[in-house]
Design an enzyme around this catalytic site. Structure first.
Site, short mmCIF file in Angstrom:
data_model
loop_
_atom_site.label_atom_id
_atom_site.label_comp_id
_atom_site.label_asym_id
_atom_site.label_seq_id
_atom_site.Cartn_x
_atom_site.Cartn_y
_atom_site.Cartn_z
N SER A 48 0.86 -1.18 0.00
CA SER A 48 0.00 0.00 0.00
C SER A 48 0.90 1.23 0.00
O SER A 48 2.00 1.21 0.56
CB SER A 48 -0.89 0.03 1.24
OG SER A 48 -1.58 1.26 1.34
N TYR B 257 -1.21 -0.05 10.61
CA TYR B 257 -1.41 -0.61 9.28
C TYR B 257 -0.25 -0.24 8.37
O TYR B 257 0.31 -1.08 7.65
CB TYR B 257 -2.72 -0.10 8.70
CG TYR B 257 -3.00 -0.52 7.28
CD1 TYR B 257 -3.68 -1.70 7.01
CD2 TYR B 257 -2.60 0.27 6.21
CE1 TYR B 257 -3.94 -2.09 5.69
CE2 TYR B 257 -2.85 -0.10 4.90
CZ TYR B 257 -3.52 -1.29 4.64
OH TYR B 257 -3.76 -1.66 3.35
#
Length: 255
Positions: free
Chosen positions: A139, A149
């Protein structure tokens, strides 16, 4: 000889799109996800539309026994896997100080440990055959100081770069795909509504997947998907951490 790909998180979103594009390229498939019923429906669709061989392997990759079953499938020399797509993932929506620590651990296991374990299972056979590809869906958040995350995705990026550098000479490509916002169930589960992100910030799932597979074919180690995010990527390191954290950009730029 027909090539075969194993896709994790295959039942929806980017994972399902990976299976469709790989099937269109004529690859046999092994579909991995928790929901056996959805996998069977997708398998039936792919067999009907593309006449390819499809194997369904239901598994919860955060369960050690299930993870080891998938690892064993990757290591099966009698039915080799030529392409591994590490796509499974989820995010904890709560801020770090308020999140459940069990969920944090589960997220890090799925985002960081699982791609490492599965790559470790796949690489010996790929090296022996002198070819193979591993695509890790990371990501753009992995380049941001934006919470737990992002930390997990940063590890995926670093692992991908290290493996690509080490095994490129053996005929193996390891690619990290860095998408931004993509309208899939991933964000729905987080409670991120499409209207909460500017329309221009959403990337098309088919484009993200095609760019990732193209990078794998061209033996590239890392690709930021979608031209808008590629334009933004060089600017990110210039923005002070406190500004990124303060505006909550890290939560917004996720798969």
């Amino acid at each position: 000889m027909q090539l075969r790909a194993l896709v994790t998180g295959a039942s929806a979103g980017l994972g399902a799109e990976f299976t469709r594009q790989l099937a269109a390229d004529g690859l046999a498939l092994v579909l991995v996800a928790r929901d056996a019923e959805r996998l069977e429906r997708l398998a039936a669709e792919l067999r009907s539309a593309r006449a390819v061989e499809v194997e369904v392997l239901p598994a919860d990759l955060t369960e050690p026994a299930d993870l080891e079953r998938v690892a064993a499938r990757l290591a099966d020399a009698a039915h080799p896997i030529d392409v591994l797509i590490n796509n499974a993932g989820f995010a904890v929506a709560d801020p770090f100080h308020a999140s459940a620590i069990d969920e944090e651990r589960r997220m890090h296991e799925l985002l960081s440990w699982v791609p490492l374990r599965l790559a470790h299972a796949a690489l010996p056979g790929m090296r022996e055959r002198g070819r193979g590809g591993i695509l890790n869906v990371a990501s753009l958040a992995g380049r941001l100081p934006s919470g737990s995350y992002a930390a997990a995705k940063s590890q995926v990026i670093t692992l991908s770069r290290a493996l690509h550098a080490r095994y490129h000479r053996d005929g193996i490509t390891v690619t990290a795909l860095l998408p931004g916002f993509v309208p899939t169930e991933f964000h729905e589960r987080m409670g991120v509504e499409p209207t909460s992100v500017p329309r221009a910030g959403w990337a098309d799932a088919s484009t993200v997947v095609s760019e990732g597979l193209r990078a794998l074919r061209k033996r590239r180690g890392i690709v930021v998907s979608d031209w808008r995010y590629r334009l933004a990527a060089p600017i990110i390191p210039l923005v002070p951490d406190r500004i990124i954290a303060g505006f909550g950009l890290g939560r917004r730029i996720e798969r």
